[in-house]
Each structure stands twice: as C-alpha cells, then as structure tokens.
Design a protein around this motif. Structure first.
Motif, PDB file in Angstrom:
ATOM      1  N   LEU A 154      14.439 -11.439   6.037  1.00  0.00           N
ATOM      2  CA  LEU A 154      14.054 -10.263   5.258  1.00  0.00           C
ATOM      3  C   LEU A 154      15.122  -9.190   5.367  1.00  0.00           C
ATOM      4  O   LEU A 154      15.556  -8.823   6.471  1.00  0.00           O
ATOM      5  N   ASN A 155      15.548  -8.696   4.237  1.00  0.00           N
ATOM      6  CA  ASN A 155      16.548  -7.646   4.182  1.00  0.00           C
ATOM      7  C   ASN A 155      15.944  -6.443   3.465  1.00  0.00           C
ATOM      8  O   ASN A 155      15.741  -6.500   2.251  1.00  0.00           O
ATOM      9  N   PRO A 156      15.628  -5.359   4.187  1.00  0.00           N
ATOM     10  CA  PRO A 156      15.007  -4.200   3.524  1.00  0.00           C
ATOM     11  C   PRO A 156      15.877  -3.611   2.421  1.00  0.00           C
ATOM     12  O   PRO A 156      15.373  -2.976   1.498  1.00  0.00           O
ATOM     13  N   PHE A 157      17.194  -3.823   2.518  1.00  0.00           N
ATOM     14  CA  PHE A 157      18.094  -3.268   1.521  1.00  0.00           C
ATOM     15  C   PHE A 157      18.013  -4.015   0.198  1.00  0.00           C
ATOM     16  O   PHE A 157      18.197  -3.434  -0.872  1.00  0.00           O
ATOM     17  N   GLN A 158      17.722  -5.323   0.255  1.00  0.00           N
ATOM     18  CA  GLN A 158      17.655  -6.131  -0.960  1.00  0.00           C
ATOM     19  C   GLN A 158      16.522  -7.142  -0.823  1.00  0.00           C
ATOM     20  O   GLN A 158      16.692  -8.214  -0.238  1.00  0.00           O
ATOM     21  N   LEU A 159      15.369  -6.806  -1.373  1.00  0.00           N
ATOM     22  CA  LEU A 159      14.207  -7.677  -1.322  1.00  0.00           C
ATOM     23  C   LEU A 159      14.135  -8.536  -2.579  1.00  0.00           C
ATOM     24  O   LEU A 159      14.553  -8.114  -3.664  1.00  0.00           O
ATOM     25  N   THR A 160      13.609  -9.735  -2.412  1.00  0.00           N
ATOM     26  CA  THR A 160      13.349 -10.563  -3.583  1.00  0.00           C
ATOM     27  C   THR A 160      12.100 -10.042  -4.303  1.00  0.00           C
ATOM     28  O   THR A 160      11.371  -9.193  -3.773  1.00  0.00           O
ATOM     29  N   GLU A 161      11.867 -10.557  -5.506  1.00  0.00           N
ATOM     30  CA  GLU A 161      10.708 -10.090  -6.268  1.00  0.00           C
ATOM     31  C   GLU A 161       9.398 -10.420  -5.557  1.00  0.00           C
ATOM     32  O   GLU A 161       8.473  -9.600  -5.515  1.00  0.00           O
ATOM     33  N   LYS A 162       9.338 -11.602  -4.953  1.00  0.00           N
ATOM     34  CA  LYS A 162       8.138 -12.009  -4.232  1.00  0.00           C
ATOM     35  C   LYS A 162       7.909 -11.134  -3.002  1.00  0.00           C
ATOM     36  O   LYS A 162       6.785 -10.715  -2.722  1.00  0.00           O
ATOM     37  N   GLU A 163       8.987 -10.837  -2.285  1.00  0.00           N
ATOM     38  CA  GLU A 163       8.882  -9.970  -1.107  1.00  0.00           C
ATOM     39  C   GLU A 163       8.483  -8.553  -1.509  1.00  0.00           C
ATOM     40  O   GLU A 163       7.684  -7.903  -0.831  1.00  0.00           O
ATOM     41  N   TYR A 164       9.042  -8.090  -2.622  1.00  0.00           N
ATOM     42  CA  TYR A 164       8.721  -6.742  -3.089  1.00  0.00           C
ATOM     43  C   TYR A 164       7.251  -6.614  -3.450  1.00  0.00           C
ATOM     44  O   TYR A 164       6.598  -5.617  -3.131  1.00  0.00           O
ATOM     45  N   LEU A 165       6.701  -7.646  -4.109  1.00  0.00           N
ATOM     46  CA  LEU A 165       5.279  -7.618  -4.476  1.00  0.00           C
ATOM     47  C   LEU A 165       4.396  -7.612  -3.235  1.00  0.00           C
ATOM     48  O   LEU A 165       3.360  -6.925  -3.194  1.00  0.00           O
ATOM     49  N   LYS A 166       4.789  -8.351  -2.199  1.00  0.00           N
ATOM     50  CA  LYS A 166       4.022  -8.357  -0.960  1.00  0.00           C
ATOM     51  C   LYS A 166       4.086  -7.004  -0.264  1.00  0.00           C
ATOM     52  O   LYS A 166       3.090  -6.514   0.280  1.00  0.00           O
ATOM     53  N   VAL A 167       5.262  -6.392  -0.276  1.00  0.00           N
ATOM     54  CA  VAL A 167       5.409  -5.064   0.344  1.00  0.00           C
ATOM     55  C   VAL A 167       4.542  -4.044  -0.385  1.00  0.00           C
ATOM     56  O   VAL A 167       3.849  -3.232   0.247  1.00  0.00           O
ATOM     57  N   GLU A 168       4.555  -4.084  -1.721  1.00  0.00           N
ATOM     58  CA  GLU A 168       3.751  -3.145  -2.492  1.00  0.00           C
ATOM     59  C   GLU A 168       2.259  -3.377  -2.271  1.00  0.00           C
ATOM     60  O   GLU A 168       1.478  -2.427  -2.145  1.00  0.00           O
ATOM     61  N   GLY A 169       1.846  -4.644  -2.208  1.00  0.00           N
ATOM     62  CA  GLY A 169       0.437  -4.936  -1.962  1.00  0.00           C
ATOM     63  C   GLY A 169      -0.013  -4.477  -0.591  1.00  0.00           C
ATOM     64  O   GLY A 169      -1.101  -3.912  -0.436  1.00  0.00           O
ATOM     65  N   LEU A 170       0.824  -4.705   0.424  1.00  0.00           N
ATOM     66  CA  LEU A 170       0.469  -4.273   1.774  1.00  0.00           C
ATOM     67  C   LEU A 170       0.528  -2.760   1.906  1.00  0.00           C
ATOM     68  O   LEU A 170      -0.231  -2.160   2.669  1.00  0.00           O
ATOM     69  N   ARG A 171       1.413  -2.131   1.163  1.00  0.00           N
ATOM     70  CA  ARG A 171       1.503  -0.665   1.187  1.00  0.00           C
ATOM     71  C   ARG A 171       0.234  -0.025   0.622  1.00  0.00           C
ATOM     72  O   ARG A 171      -0.194   1.032   1.085  1.00  0.00           O
ATOM     73  N   LYS A 172      -0.381  -0.682  -0.375  1.00  0.00           N
ATOM     74  CA  LYS A 172      -1.643  -0.180  -0.911  1.00  0.00           C
ATOM     75  C   LYS A 172      -2.810  -0.476   0.031  1.00  0.00           C
ATOM     76  O   LYS A 172      -3.778   0.284   0.070  1.00  0.00           O
ATOM     77  N   ALA A 173      -2.705  -1.587   0.765  1.00  0.00           N
ATOM     78  CA  ALA A 173      -3.796  -1.974   1.664  1.00  0.00           C
ATOM     79  C   ALA A 173      -3.806  -1.177   2.957  1.00  0.00           C
ATOM     80  O   ALA A 173      -4.853  -1.023   3.582  1.00  0.00           O
ATOM     81  N   VAL A 174      -2.649  -0.665   3.370  1.00  0.00           N
ATOM     82  CA  VAL A 174      -2.530   0.086   4.631  1.00  0.00           C
ATOM     83  C   VAL A 174      -2.121   1.514   4.305  1.00  0.00           C
ATOM     84  O   VAL A 174      -1.046   1.750   3.760  1.00  0.00           O
ATOM     85  N   THR A 175      -2.980   2.456   4.640  1.00  0.00           N
ATOM     86  CA  THR A 175      -2.702   3.869   4.362  1.00  0.00           C
ATOM     87  C   THR A 175      -2.995   4.707   5.605  1.00  0.00           C
ATOM     88  O   THR A 175      -3.708   4.284   6.507  1.00  0.00           O
ATOM     89  N   ALA A 176      -2.430   5.897   5.618  1.00  0.00           N
ATOM     90  CA  ALA A 176      -2.655   6.840   6.721  1.00  0.00           C
ATOM     91  C   ALA A 176      -2.810   8.240   6.141  1.00  0.00           C
ATOM     92  O   ALA A 176      -2.111   8.605   5.186  1.00  0.00           O
ATOM     93  N   GLU A 177      -3.730   8.994   6.700  1.00  0.00           N
ATOM     94  CA  GLU A 177      -3.975  10.369   6.279  1.00  0.00           C
ATOM     95  C   GLU A 177      -4.018  11.269   7.500  1.00  0.00           C
ATOM     96  O   GLU A 177      -4.409  10.829   8.586  1.00  0.00           O
ATOM     97  N   VAL A 178      -3.616  12.520   7.306  1.00  0.00           N
ATOM     98  CA  VAL A 178      -3.569  13.485   8.404  1.00  0.00           C
ATOM     99  C   VAL A 178      -4.341  14.730   8.006  1.00  0.00           C
ATOM    100  O   VAL A 178      -4.140  15.271   6.917  1.00  0.00           O
ATOM    101  N   ASP A 179      -5.232  15.145   8.878  1.00  0.00           N
ATOM    102  CA  ASP A 179      -5.952  16.404   8.696  1.00  0.00           C
ATOM    103  C   ASP A 179      -5.104  17.525   9.294  1.00  0.00           C
ATOM    104  O   ASP A 179      -4.870  17.570  10.499  1.00  0.00           O
ATOM    105  N   LYS A 180      -4.594  18.410   8.437  1.00  0.00           N
ATOM    106  CA  LYS A 180      -3.688  19.452   8.913  1.00  0.00           C
ATOM    107  C   LYS A 180      -4.369  20.437   9.860  1.00  0.00           C
ATOM    108  O   LYS A 180      -3.712  21.058  10.687  1.00  0.00           O
ATOM    109  N   LYS A 181      -5.673  20.602   9.725  1.00  0.00           N
ATOM    110  CA  LYS A 181      -6.366  21.563  10.581  1.00  0.00           C
ATOM    111  C   LYS A 181      -6.569  21.014  11.990  1.00  0.00           C
ATOM    112  O   LYS A 181      -6.365  21.718  12.971  1.00  0.00           O
ATOM    113  N   THR A 182      -6.994  19.763  12.089  1.00  0.00           N
ATOM    114  CA  THR A 182      -7.305  19.184  13.395  1.00  0.00           C
ATOM    115  C   THR A 182      -6.216  18.242  13.896  1.00  0.00           C
ATOM    116  O   THR A 182      -6.280  17.799  15.047  1.00  0.00           O
TER     117      THR A 182
END
Length: 369
Positions: A173-201
């Motif tokens: 895996l090369n983050p600088f140059q991903l194949t189309e299949k790798e890119y689709l997996k990265v995008e799918g996992l990016r949607k499946a894994v998220t993080a949020e921060v509460d600025k107050k707490t």
C-alpha cells in the motif's frame, strides 16, 4: 351633462377572490372514488418495500467515548496538567502544540490512519471469517442495486485484465498513489469510522458502523488504541529527540572526561617525585581540564535524567468513559419503518397523480394537439 360611467362608489368594494377555497369534501369524494386504485398501489408498495427492506444489509454501530484527565496548570509539570493542556483545553487552550484533541476527527479520517487499520485482525460473531479488516471489506454485502451500478466498472476491469498481465508479487500500500480498488476501500472505511469532539467538555466520541457486531467492536477498539498511540507518539516525539541528542552528548562528554582524567593521572604518576615548577604548572593545568570536563559531564548527565523523566511526563492521560462492546441490536432505520415509508410514498404518489397529475397531463396533451 355627461355621466362618468367609470366612477365607482368608494364605499362599495368588490369581493376578494385572492383566497383559495379548498373543497375538502370534494377531495374526499375523489379519494373514495379511486380507493381501489389506492389499494392496488398499497399492494405494490408493500411488495416493493419488502424487496427494499430485505435488500439493505443490517448495520451495527459501536460508540466509544474518551475523556482527557483534567489537571492544573501546565507549568506545574504534572502528568495530569500536561494531558489537560493537550486534550482538555479544546479551543480555549493556549498551548503551542500543533496537535490537540480538536484534530481527532481529521486524524481518524486521514489516509495514513485509515491504511493502518487495514491490517487490524478481526473475527465475525459466527466465527466463519477470521482475517484482516481489508479482506473483510470485500465480504461485506450491499443492496442489489449497488451490483447493477458496478456492472459497467466490472466490465471495464474485465476487459483491462485481458490485455494486462497479473503480477505475482504482493502489492504494498502506497498512500501517495492508491489504486482505484484501494481508494474505494479507504473511502468506505472513512465513512464507517468517524470521530467527533465536544468543544465544551473535550469529550471525544469514536463511532464505527459495519455489518457484523463483533467486527464493529474490534475495529472500534483498534481505532481508539491507534488514536491514543498516535497522540502519545506526537507528544513524546520532541522529548525523545531531545533525549537521544543528550545521550550522544553524554557519551561524548563522558569520553572527554575519562581522557582528561587519564592524562592527569598518567602525568601525576610519572612526575610525582619531581619538584620543578614547570611540572607543577602542567599538573595544575591538567587537573583544571579534568575538573572542567567533569563539570560539563555532570551537567549533561543531569540534563539527560531530566529528559528521560520528561518522556513519561509528556504522555497524555486518557480515560475511556464508554468502552467498545458488541452491540446486540442493529442500528439505522428498521425494516418496518422502511416498509411503511415505501407503502406511504407509493400511495401518496398514486393519489396525487389520480387527483391532480392526470388531469393536467390530459390538458397538456390537448393543448399540444
């Protein structure tokens, strides 16, 4: 004398026709008249809703909540205060750190972080799949219409494979140059894994959504661990660099002190019984060099001990408020809601067409003729 025919009495006003009057009884009679059509539309919607509801795979969501351990002022040098300045300050922190808890969503969504998750070991709840996350992503199911959309791309890939030779080497895996299949997996996992921060707490919430409950919990636990390690590595990176530099400096100054000490001892033993003033002057010079080398060596040794202690102090402290657990119920819209929604939508569209759309369509066809 002629009479002005256009004159109107100001006290007499024409009735207002701006308000639109809706005859609800008439609409109700029309609905009753087309009730058989609506029944048929409900039946069609029922069948269509069942197909859609069964086609959408179940999703499971795991949420992990992290909290920084609050402390006092950072100048106090305590571990809790360092963690508070790094994690707990949020937007109100005056820390010069380039990375803080507010960047957790960006870290989790970054391509290098997502690629690190590919090698996470996972196992499904039924135990049929025991592999890495990147291989499991190929096992996830999709609705039937997603396969229809993928047919053109599959055909193109099949044609390309006829003119290209398959490589036997394992692709890295090369983050600088991903194949189309790798890119689709990265995008799918990016949607499946998220993080949020509460600025107050300053509470950080990591959410993972996948199709298997055990896999979802394992991935959520891995994401939290990698996120913590990512932040820790950043915080202690500067301290480690300083410590490594002082280690080298310590060895150099130690060698210089040992050499000066050896020269002084050798000269003293050689000229111990000689009372010349020149000998005493050289002996005093060598002794001063040895003492100076020892002072520098001692100072570097103290700085090295402080740098080693600072590595531990720089580590931020995390408290996992809500750990990752295997969910018992699927998340998202339930199949019953989807079914009712589709039936309601089909009935409404059919009713609107019969009551209003068909009439205007016929008028439009007459005007064209």
């Amino acid at each position: 004398m002629t009479e002005n025919k256009n004159y109107q009495n100001p006290d007499v006003q024409e009735p207002e026709n701006d308000e639109l009057e809706i005859d609800w009884m008439e609409i109700l009679r029309k609905i009753i008249a087309i009730r058989k059509t609506l029944y048929k539309a409900a039946g069609v919607g029922l069948v269509l809703g069942i197909i859609i509801a069964l086609s959408i795979p179940k999703q499971y969501t795991v949420t992990v909540t992290l909290s920084p351990e609050m402390g006092g002022d950072k100048s106090s040098g305590g571990l809790a205060s360092l963690a508070s300045s790094f994690l707990g300050g949020g937007a109100n922190s005056n820390s010069s750190d380039a990375l803080n808890v507010a960047l957790a969503p960006d870290i989790v969504a970054s391509t290098p972080f997502v690629l690190e998750l590919f090698d996470t070991h996972i196992q499904t709840l039924d135990g049929n799949i025991d592999t890495t996350l990147v291989a499991y992503l190929d096992e996830q199911k999709g609705p039937w219409w997603s396969y229809i959309k993928a047919v053109p791309n599959m055909a193109i890939e099949a044609i390309k494979s006829l003119f290209t030779e398959k490589a036997d080497t394992i692709a890295i895996l090369n983050p600088f140059q991903l194949t189309e299949k790798e890119y689709l997996k990265v995008e799918g996992l990016r949607k499946a894994v998220t993080a949020e921060v509460d600025k107050k707490t300053a509470m950080t919430t990591v959410t993972v959504t996948l199709q298997d409950p055990k896999v979802t919990a394992m991935v959520a636990d891995s994401v939290v661990g990698k996120l913590q390690q990512y932040i820790i590595d950043y915080r202690i990176k500067k301290a480690k660099e300083d410590c490594a530099y002082l280690e080298e400096l310590y060895k150099e100054r130690q060698q210089e002190y040992y050499q000066a000490q050896s020269k002084y001892a050798h000269y003293f033993d050689t000229n111990r019984n000689i009372a010349f003033q020149s000998v005493r002057a050289e002996q005093e010079r060598l002794q001063n060099d040895m003492n100076l080398a020892y002072q520098v060596y001692s100072q570097v040794a103290q700085q090295l001990q402080v740098a080693r202690a600072k590595i531990q102090e720089e580590k931020p402290v995390f408290a996992v408020v809500e750990p990752a657990t295997i969910p018992l119920q699927p998340s998202g819209t339930s199949r019953k809601v989807i079914l009712v929604g589709v039936v309601f939508f089909v009935v409404c569209v059919t009713g609107m067409w019969k009551l209003f759309g068909l009439r205007y369509w016929q008028l439009l066809k007459k005007n064209k003729q």
